[in-house]
Write an enzyme that holds these catalytic residues in place. Structure first.
Site, PDB file in Angstrom:
ATOM      1  N   CYS A 111     -10.912   3.003  -0.142  1.00 15.75           N
ATOM      2  CA  CYS A 111      -9.511   3.328   0.115  1.00 15.75           C
ATOM      3  C   CYS A 111      -9.178   2.587   1.394  1.00 15.75           C
ATOM      4  CB  CYS A 111      -9.324   4.828   0.304  1.00 15.75           C
ATOM      5  SG  CYS A 111      -7.677   5.260   0.937  1.00 15.75           S
ATOM      6  N   THR A 112      -8.076   1.857   1.387  1.00 19.51           N
ATOM      7  CA  THR A 112      -7.796   0.994   2.535  1.00 19.51           C
ATOM      8  C   THR A 112      -7.418   1.782   3.789  1.00 19.51           C
ATOM      9  OG1 THR A 112      -5.561   0.661   1.653  1.00 19.51           O
ATOM     10  CG2 THR A 112      -7.211  -1.041   1.184  1.00 19.51           C
ATOM     11  N   GLU A 135      -2.476   9.013   7.960  1.00 19.28           N
ATOM     12  CA  GLU A 135      -1.014   8.843   8.013  1.00 19.28           C
ATOM     13  C   GLU A 135      -0.405   9.645   9.164  1.00 19.28           C
ATOM     14  OE1 GLU A 135       1.332   7.025   6.024  1.00 19.28           O
ATOM     15  OE2 GLU A 135      -0.384   5.926   5.217  1.00 19.28           O
ATOM     16  N   CYS A 148      -4.172  -1.525  -1.979  1.00 21.28           N
ATOM     17  CA  CYS A 148      -4.309  -0.092  -2.211  1.00 21.28           C
ATOM     18  C   CYS A 148      -5.208   0.073  -3.421  1.00 21.28           C
ATOM     19  CB  CYS A 148      -2.934   0.511  -2.482  1.00 21.28           C
ATOM     20  SG  CYS A 148      -2.977   2.245  -2.968  1.00 21.28           S
ATOM     21  N   ASN A 149      -6.321   0.746  -3.231  1.00 20.56           N
ATOM     22  CA  ASN A 149      -7.266   0.939  -4.337  1.00 20.56           C
ATOM     23  C   ASN A 149      -6.658   1.789  -5.451  1.00 20.56           C
ATOM     24  OD1 ASN A 149     -10.245   0.089  -3.256  1.00 20.56           O
ATOM     25  ND2 ASN A 149      -8.913   0.747  -1.611  1.00 20.56           N
ATOM     26  N   TYR A 162      -0.685   8.424  -2.693  1.00 22.86           N
ATOM     27  CA  TYR A 162      -0.744   8.079  -4.112  1.00 22.86           C
ATOM     28  C   TYR A 162      -1.922   8.788  -4.801  1.00 22.86           C
ATOM     29  CZ  TYR A 162       2.446   3.984  -3.727  1.00 22.86           C
ATOM     30  OH  TYR A 162       3.518   3.143  -3.562  1.00 22.86           O
ATOM     31  N   GLY A 163      -2.981   9.032  -4.016  1.00 20.72           N
ATOM     32  CA  GLY A 163      -4.244   9.514  -4.583  1.00 20.72           C
ATOM     33  C   GLY A 163      -4.137  10.682  -5.548  1.00 20.72           C
ATOM     34  N   ASP A 218       0.879  -1.178   0.000  1.00 17.16           N
ATOM     35  CA  ASP A 218       0.000   0.000   0.000  1.00 17.16           C
ATOM     36  C   ASP A 218       0.913   1.223   0.000  1.00 17.16           C
ATOM     37  OD1 ASP A 218      -2.466   1.541   0.358  1.00 17.16           O
ATOM     38  OD2 ASP A 218      -1.771   1.915   2.396  1.00 17.16           O
ATOM     39  N   SER A 219       0.310   2.399  -0.172  1.00 19.44           N
ATOM     40  CA  SER A 219       1.104   3.627  -0.096  1.00 19.44           C
ATOM     41  C   SER A 219       1.575   3.893   1.338  1.00 19.44           C
ATOM     42  CB  SER A 219       0.259   4.816  -0.568  1.00 19.44           C
ATOM     43  OG  SER A 219      -0.833   4.992   0.309  1.00 19.44           O
TER      44      SER A 219
HETATM   45  N1  DGL Z   1      -4.731   3.163   0.809  1.00 22.72           N
HETATM   46  C1  DGL Z   1      -4.660   3.794  -0.499  1.00 22.72           C
HETATM   47  C2  DGL Z   1      -5.895   3.407  -1.298  1.00 22.72           C
HETATM   48  O1  DGL Z   1      -6.536   2.417  -0.974  1.00 22.72           O
HETATM   49  C3  DGL Z   1      -4.444   5.271  -0.288  1.00 22.72           C
HETATM   50  C4  DGL Z   1      -3.850   5.924  -1.423  1.00 22.72           C
HETATM   51  C5  DGL Z   1      -3.082   7.203  -1.128  1.00 22.72           C
HETATM   52  O2  DGL Z   1      -1.943   7.085  -0.703  1.00 22.72           O
HETATM   53  O3  DGL Z   1      -3.598   8.272  -1.433  1.00 22.72           O
HETATM   54  O4  DGL Z   1      -6.228   4.020  -2.277  1.00 22.72           O
END
Ligand code: DGL
Length: 275
Positions: free
Chosen positions: A188-189, A156, A77-78, A45-46, A13-14
């Site tokens: 989003c996780t 975060e 991570c979505n 990442y979003g 994941d990010s």
């Molecule tokens: N947990 C990531 C997801 O499911 C978050 C992405 C991010 O870092 O913005 O999309």
């Protein structure tokens, strides 16, 4: 050299968000070993372009396979799934699973009024990944999808409650509230860590759906089908790596995941994207 079945499951994941999926996988598949990479050095990442997220996802997934001998990869991570799942599934020499399809299936069974919502990062929502995944499950459902920029950053930082988060949630969730839905997928996780706030803002009539459990069940089924389930009698080992501040990852990560996250180490950028 360990046998095929005792190799770990690779997950990434990010940052901390995928720990929601890791928790479910540890609970559902306790004998499986797990290597988790949180790209906290490059989150979020979003808001990033899909091409950049794809590059990160490929780099990490190859590291899980080449450096950590992963027998399967879970894209927890979505945003990374939306940007890179097809490519990962094409190029990696091991099975790959995403959180998107299991989440869409869980959402479809959670609604009675047949109006549902998905919230996620800008990257996930604008990719249309959930719109497509839900249409594949049940095209007659009425979906309202909305991005929630800022939620990931709060998680975060370890700020999962308080007035600031509530105010942001009230503003960002207005489209799904106004749509009269009765089930909302946390696409989003990271968002399950905000579920108390989200649930309070959405009201008691809306069921929150997280893809973590569904993904763990889908992973178990995939490992069974592929003949990759661990044949060990013992609990699996767990390793947690971060591209950012390792101490913060271990401290805050343990609070989120539980005692299995006893330590974290630095993710070493790897040997290249190849078999
Ligand atoms: N947990 C990531 C997801 O499911 C978050 C992405 C991010 O870092 O913005 O999309």
């Amino acid at each position: 050299m360990t046998g095929t079945n005792d190799r770990p499951i690779g997950m990434f994941d990010s940052g901390f968000g995928g720990l929601t999926v890791a928790r479910a996988v540890i609970d559902v598949l306790p004998k499986e070993s797990l290597v988790y990479i949180g790209d906290t050095g490059r989150y979020p990442y979003g808001p990033r372009p899909a091409s950049e997220v794809r590059e990160f996802a490929l780099e990490i997934a190859w590291s899980l396979v080449n450096d950590h001998n992963a027998k399967a990869v879970v894209v927890a991570c979505n945003t990374a799934s939306a940007a890179a799942f097809n490519e990962l599934a094409d190029v990696l020499p091991v099975p790959v699973i995403s959180v998107v399809e299991p989440g869409a299936r869980a959402l479809a069974v959670a609604t009675t009024v047949r109006r549902v919502g998905v919230i996620g990062t800008i990257g996930t929502i604008s990719s249309g990944a959930y719109q497509r995944a839900l249409a594949d499950v049940d095209a007659s459902l009425n979906l309202t999808a909305t991005a929630c920029p800022g939620f990931v950053e709060f998680v975060e930082r370890g700020q999962t409650h308080g007035d600031e988060v509530v105010l942001l949630a009230e503003r960002l969730l207005a489209p799904v509230i106004n749509a009269g839905i009765d089930a909302l997928l946390l696409g989003c996780t990271h968002y399950p860590y905000l579920s108390r706030v989200i649930s309070e803002v959405m009201g008691a009539g809306v069921t929150l759906v997280s893809s973590a459990d569904e993904t763990a069940f889908a992973l178990a089924e995939m490992l069974r089908t592929e003949g990759l389930l661990s044949d060990s009698e013992k609990e699996g080992s767990r390793a947690f790596l971060s591209s950012g501040d390792v101490e913060w990852f271990a401290d805050f990560g343990r609070r989120l995941l539980g005692p299995e996250l006893s330590s974290a180490s630095q993710w070493q950028r790897s040997s290249g994207n190849q078999a």
